[in-house]
Design a protein around this motif. Sequence first.
Motif, short mmCIF file in Angstrom:
data_model
loop_
_atom_site.label_atom_id
_atom_site.label_comp_id
_atom_site.label_asym_id
_atom_site.label_seq_id
_atom_site.Cartn_x
_atom_site.Cartn_y
_atom_site.Cartn_z
N GLU A 26 -43.89 51.57 -12.34
CA GLU A 26 -42.73 52.46 -12.24
C GLU A 26 -41.49 51.69 -11.78
OE1 GLU A 26 -41.13 56.12 -9.40
OE2 GLU A 26 -43.27 55.61 -9.41
N GLN A 27 -41.68 50.82 -10.79
CA GLN A 27 -40.54 50.10 -10.23
C GLN A 27 -39.90 49.15 -11.23
OE1 GLN A 27 -42.66 48.49 -6.90
NE2 GLN A 27 -42.20 50.22 -5.56
N LEU A 28 -40.72 48.47 -12.01
CA LEU A 28 -40.20 47.52 -12.99
C LEU A 28 -39.93 48.16 -14.34
CD1 LEU A 28 -42.49 44.44 -12.22
CD2 LEU A 28 -40.07 44.69 -11.66
N GLY A 29 -40.41 49.38 -14.55
CA GLY A 29 -40.21 50.06 -15.82
C GLY A 29 -40.97 49.43 -16.97
N ILE A 30 -42.14 48.86 -16.68
CA ILE A 30 -42.94 48.18 -17.70
C ILE A 30 -44.41 48.52 -17.48
CG2 ILE A 30 -41.33 46.25 -17.94
CD1 ILE A 30 -43.22 44.59 -16.17
N SER A 31 -45.24 48.07 -18.42
CA SER A 31 -46.68 48.23 -18.27
C SER A 31 -47.34 46.86 -18.43
CB SER A 31 -47.22 49.21 -19.31
OG SER A 31 -48.58 49.52 -19.03
N TYR A 32 -48.67 46.87 -18.51
CA TYR A 32 -49.43 45.62 -18.53
C TYR A 32 -49.04 44.72 -19.70
CZ TYR A 32 -52.50 48.01 -15.19
OH TYR A 32 -53.00 48.67 -14.10
N ASP A 33 -48.72 45.31 -20.85
CA ASP A 33 -48.45 44.50 -22.03
C ASP A 33 -47.14 43.72 -21.92
OD1 ASP A 33 -46.77 46.67 -22.23
OD2 ASP A 33 -47.22 47.10 -24.32
N LEU A 36 -46.67 41.74 -19.38
CA LEU A 36 -47.05 40.64 -18.52
C LEU A 36 -47.81 39.59 -19.33
CD1 LEU A 36 -48.46 42.63 -15.45
CD2 LEU A 36 -46.10 41.85 -15.83
N THR A 37 -47.51 38.31 -19.07
CA THR A 37 -48.21 37.20 -19.72
C THR A 37 -48.75 36.28 -18.65
OG1 THR A 37 -46.70 37.29 -21.61
CG2 THR A 37 -48.01 35.29 -21.35
N SER A 71 -51.22 38.03 -23.31
CA SER A 71 -50.66 39.28 -22.79
C SER A 71 -51.77 40.06 -22.12
CB SER A 71 -50.07 40.10 -23.95
OG SER A 71 -48.97 39.44 -24.51
N LEU A 72 -51.42 40.78 -21.05
CA LEU A 72 -52.44 41.41 -20.23
C LEU A 72 -52.62 42.88 -20.56
CD1 LEU A 72 -51.74 39.80 -16.74
CD2 LEU A 72 -53.12 38.94 -18.63
N ASP A 73 -53.80 43.38 -20.21
CA ASP A 73 -54.07 44.80 -20.18
C ASP A 73 -54.66 45.11 -18.81
OD1 ASP A 73 -56.78 44.02 -20.25
OD2 ASP A 73 -56.90 44.27 -22.41
N ALA A 74 -55.07 46.33 -18.58
CA ALA A 74 -55.55 46.71 -17.25
C ALA A 74 -56.75 45.88 -16.82
CB ALA A 74 -55.89 48.20 -17.24
N ARG A 108 -55.80 39.00 -11.27
CA ARG A 108 -55.30 39.25 -9.91
C ARG A 108 -56.28 38.72 -8.87
NH1 ARG A 108 -51.77 41.36 -6.54
NH2 ARG A 108 -52.47 42.79 -4.91
N LYS A 109 -57.56 38.76 -9.18
CA LYS A 109 -58.56 38.19 -8.26
C LYS A 109 -58.51 36.66 -8.27
CE LYS A 109 -61.80 42.06 -8.76
NZ LYS A 109 -63.13 42.47 -9.27
N GLU A 110 -58.18 36.09 -9.43
CA GLU A 110 -58.17 34.62 -9.56
C GLU A 110 -56.86 34.01 -9.06
OE1 GLU A 110 -59.11 33.41 -13.51
OE2 GLU A 110 -60.89 34.71 -13.65
N GLY A 111 -55.77 34.75 -9.16
CA GLY A 111 -54.46 34.22 -8.81
C GLY A 111 -53.84 33.47 -9.97
#
Length: 458
Positions: free
Chosen positions: A277-284, A286-287, A294-297, A304-307
């Motif tokens: 919501e804050q960035l106005g974007i979704s997973y797709d 993000l790279t 490109s990422l999905d959920a 996110r666990k790997e960093g």
Amino acid sequence: MIHDLVFLNGRVIDPETNLDAIRSIGIVDGLIESISEEILKGKVEIDISNLVICPGFIDVHSHEHSDEYYALKCQDGVTSVFELEVGTNDIDQWYAERENKTLVNHGVAIGHIQVRMKVFKHPPGFLPQSDSPAALQADKLDQIKNELEYGLQRGAMAVGFGIHYVPASTRWEIVECFRLAKKYNVCCHVHMRHFGAQEINGSLAALEEVLALGACTQAAINVCHVHSTCLAVTDKALELIHDAHKNGMDITTEFYPYLAGCSSIDSTLFKDDLWQEQLGISYDCLTYVNTGESLDAITFAKYRKEGGLIIINSIPEQAVIDCLQSPITLMGSDALRGHPRAAGSCSRVLGHYVRERGIITVMEAIRKMSLLPAQRLESASSQMKTRGRICKGAIADLCIFDPMTIKDCATYDQPKLPSQGIIHVLINGTFVVRNSKLVMIDKDTKPPGQAIRGVIRN
């Protein structure tokens, strides 16, 4: 007189005096000795007809300080590179690691994030994970202040903040840190507490915190990457910053000329789902830098666990344009590996936004990348008073570029491609780029880059 080096017939652009004219420049012992309409004599004479000669660019916001990225910076016309946001928690060690080893001039802030990581015994690294005590624990203020003050006594160029990454930092903690910056007459370079255009816990609320700190402590402020933090309300943020500046606050802000940000996926920026919501974007949008995917959920949760670093496609182009047209914005690349801004920011401003689109003049672009950053840092180090301008006695940190061909070549797929159209670059009077090629420094020769450091008080 016979100069060591003369550049003949160049278009000299000096943002301090607004000189934009054909001149010859003579250099002696690494300093500008002559600026003349007449033909000068030198041991080496180079005709730069049809080229611009201007102060070397000064990047106040770079997280990449390896030889590889210093070389890319040189090829983008940059002569001085600073880490003033995240900074370091050991000023002496940071400078010692680069002593007599770097192509470019360099400097660093004592970093509030890094100090917190040290105080809360976080392993060495760039940023704390979102579940780290460095991000989540709200005590040990005296230790934090002591570490910051020691860094300032050892010549830190600024106090760097990334409040968003350490949300447990109380407002009073930040007040005390600003007071230290004021005591030592250095600037606070601030990544603010919140991002986004939303009313509650949004970027404007975060900016109001910073403005209140400036009003109460009278510390100098540079708001980091205002466009990637404020997004759709960048125009309103700039209006507030301009008003504060007009009313006497010592405040500037900065931007980079790209429409995507970059940060650590395991940081507090992505601690909960509010980031969408804050960035106005979704997973797709993000790279993941390490794989280019490109990422999905599912992959987002995995990485996110790997960093690691992610590219964040969230910045409206109008926000970049608003920053370009503001008189008090600096250009700071926010260089991170995997993002083209680490290699091509200055050339992108001059090629895309000046020549191709005419958003601002070449004079204003050069001002944002040389004089304004130098002036921002003059209170910390007198070394900056002779950089960022072309005048007699100034240090010969110079960029010579072709205004008709300069462009950024780095892309998100190939982020390490050097810029084109940068013909010569001098640092302290020594060529680091000559005839569009990086100069190879012999292993037995000391590179020309110098430490830019504040006053050492103990």
